[in-house]
Design an enzyme around this catalytic site. Structure first.
Site, PDB file in Angstrom:
ATOM      1  N   GLY A   1     -17.096 -13.679   6.435  1.00 50.02           N
ATOM      2  CA  GLY A   1     -16.865 -14.434   5.199  1.00 50.02           C
ATOM      3  C   GLY A   1     -16.027 -15.648   5.559  1.00 50.02           C
TER       4      GLY A   1
ATOM      5  CG  ASN B   1     -14.952 -15.582   9.363  1.00 47.99           C
ATOM      6  OD1 ASN B   1     -14.690 -14.391   9.475  1.00 47.99           O
ATOM      7  ND2 ASN B   1     -16.198 -16.049   9.300  1.00 47.99           N
TER       8      ASN B   1
ATOM      9  CG  ASP C   1     -15.552 -19.929   9.172  1.00 49.52           C
ATOM     10  OD1 ASP C   1     -15.692 -20.804   8.296  1.00 49.52           O
ATOM     11  OD2 ASP C   1     -16.314 -18.944   9.276  1.00 49.52           O
TER      12      ASP C   1
HETATM   13  O1  RIB Z   1     -18.991 -19.143   8.676  1.00 49.70           O
HETATM   14  C1  RIB Z   1     -19.462 -17.909   9.130  1.00 49.70           C
HETATM   15  C2  RIB Z   1     -19.475 -16.929   7.990  1.00 49.70           C
HETATM   16  O2  RIB Z   1     -20.447 -17.342   7.044  1.00 49.70           O
HETATM   17  C3  RIB Z   1     -19.876 -15.534   8.362  1.00 49.70           C
HETATM   18  O3  RIB Z   1     -18.785 -14.737   8.770  1.00 49.70           O
HETATM   19  C4  RIB Z   1     -20.586 -15.025   7.118  1.00 49.70           C
HETATM   20  O4  RIB Z   1     -19.913 -13.980   6.464  1.00 49.70           O
HETATM   21  C5  RIB Z   1     -20.753 -16.238   6.219  1.00 49.70           C
HETATM   22  O5  RIB Z   1     -19.851 -16.258   5.193  1.00 49.70           O
END
Ligand code: RIB
Length: 289
Positions: free
Chosen positions: A44, A48, A237
């Site tokens: 997510g 992250n 992220d």
């Molecule tokens: O940016 C990567 C993320 O995008 C993944 O961990 C996945 O859960 C989506 O949200």
């Protein structure tokens, strides 16, 4: 800005259980392909980025929702084990968010997200604690991000507009910094439009080409850190989390973005989103002034 704030970075966003298959190639429409490996990780974009901030040494709080299920318990435990404040991580009566991720032999990926509990963020009142940086993405309802940024007080507001969406002008006018990738920037009308809509600085991430920083008066390039990428999931992220952690340390945007670009590059050298997020020691060992 004094040190009397409660956190360096507050992240409001999504958390997912990532169901990750690796394949030789990504399936074409109608095609079935066999997985070579399969793994489940915490993920997510919100989670992250919170973990990325914490690993970069920032005092971090995460605001979001998980379901009342095993995945929800696992994600809460992961956040706690990273030292992240979860006092506003709400357990709701919905399944925890899921992301179905496929990564091919060249490191290219596709991601399908199922919002689940993430769609409940904002349904119970959120009190935004004081922080140096307030960070959000778009895997939770857009109007909630706007309400949260309106409560930012003195925090630097950073929006990672992912996944790509058209953003209402009210939200743009509340963003100090937007960090889109090229696709997301295009979906929002491009850098010029964003700057004209009240965003002070746009940092566009360009993958292996680095990044570009633009404000009303200038544009500058952020040099990429060269690596052999095997999996780009979570690299954005890592970049955003490191950027926010460094801004909270009082670094300039240019300096923070150079460090973020190393964090993003390192994240592509390990499989999985949260497993790939680097520590500050690893990032700074590669940083030369
Ligand atoms: O940016 C990567 C993320 O995008 C993944 O961990 C996945 O859960 C989506 O949200």
């Amino acid at each position: 800005m004094g040190d009397s704030v409660e956190f360096d970075v507050v992240v409001v966003g999504s958390c997912n259980l990532d169901l990750v298959s690796t394949t030789t190639h990504l399936p074409s429409p109608g095609e079935t392909v066999r997985a070579i490996t399969y793994a489940e990780h915490a993920g997510g974009k919100g989670l992250n980025q919170a973990v990325a901030c914490a690993r970069m040494g920032a005092r971090t709080a995460f605001i979001g929702c998980v379901g009342n299920d095993t995945a929800g318990t696992m994600l809460r435990e992961l956040l706690n084990s990273e030292g992240i404040d979860t006092s506003q991580l709400v357990t709701v009566d919905a399944p925890t968010g899921r992301a179905f991720i496929t990564v091919d032999a060249s490191g290219e990926n596709t991601i399908v997200i199922v919002a689940g509990a993430n769609a409940h963020v904002g349904k119970t009142a959120i009190t935004v604690p004081s922080s140096k940086v307030l960070l959000a993405q778009l895997e939770i309802p857009l109007d909630v991000v706007t309400q949260i940024f309106a409560q930012a007080q003195n925090a630097i507001t950073v929006l990672n507009p992912a996944p790509a969406a058209e953003i209402p002008s009210e939200l743009l006018s509340l963003c100090d910094i937007a960090v889109p990738n090229e696709t997301e920037s295009e979906a929002m009308g491009g850098t010029k439009y964003l700057l004209g809509s009240g965003v002070n600085t746009v940092i566009t991430t360009l993958g292996e080409r680095g990044a570009e920083i633009s404000d009303a008066t200038s544009t500058s390039a952020v040099t990429p850190y060269p690596v052999n990428a095997i999996d780009t999931v979570g690299a954005g992220d890592a970049f955003v989390g490191a950027l926010c952690a460094e801004l909270a340390r009082g670094e300039t945007i240019e300096h923070a973005a150079r460090i973020a670009s190393i964090a993003g590059a390192l994240a592509t050298t390990v499989h999985g989103a949260t497993p790939s997020l680097p520590t500050r020691a690893a990032v700074m060992s590669l940083y030369a002034d």
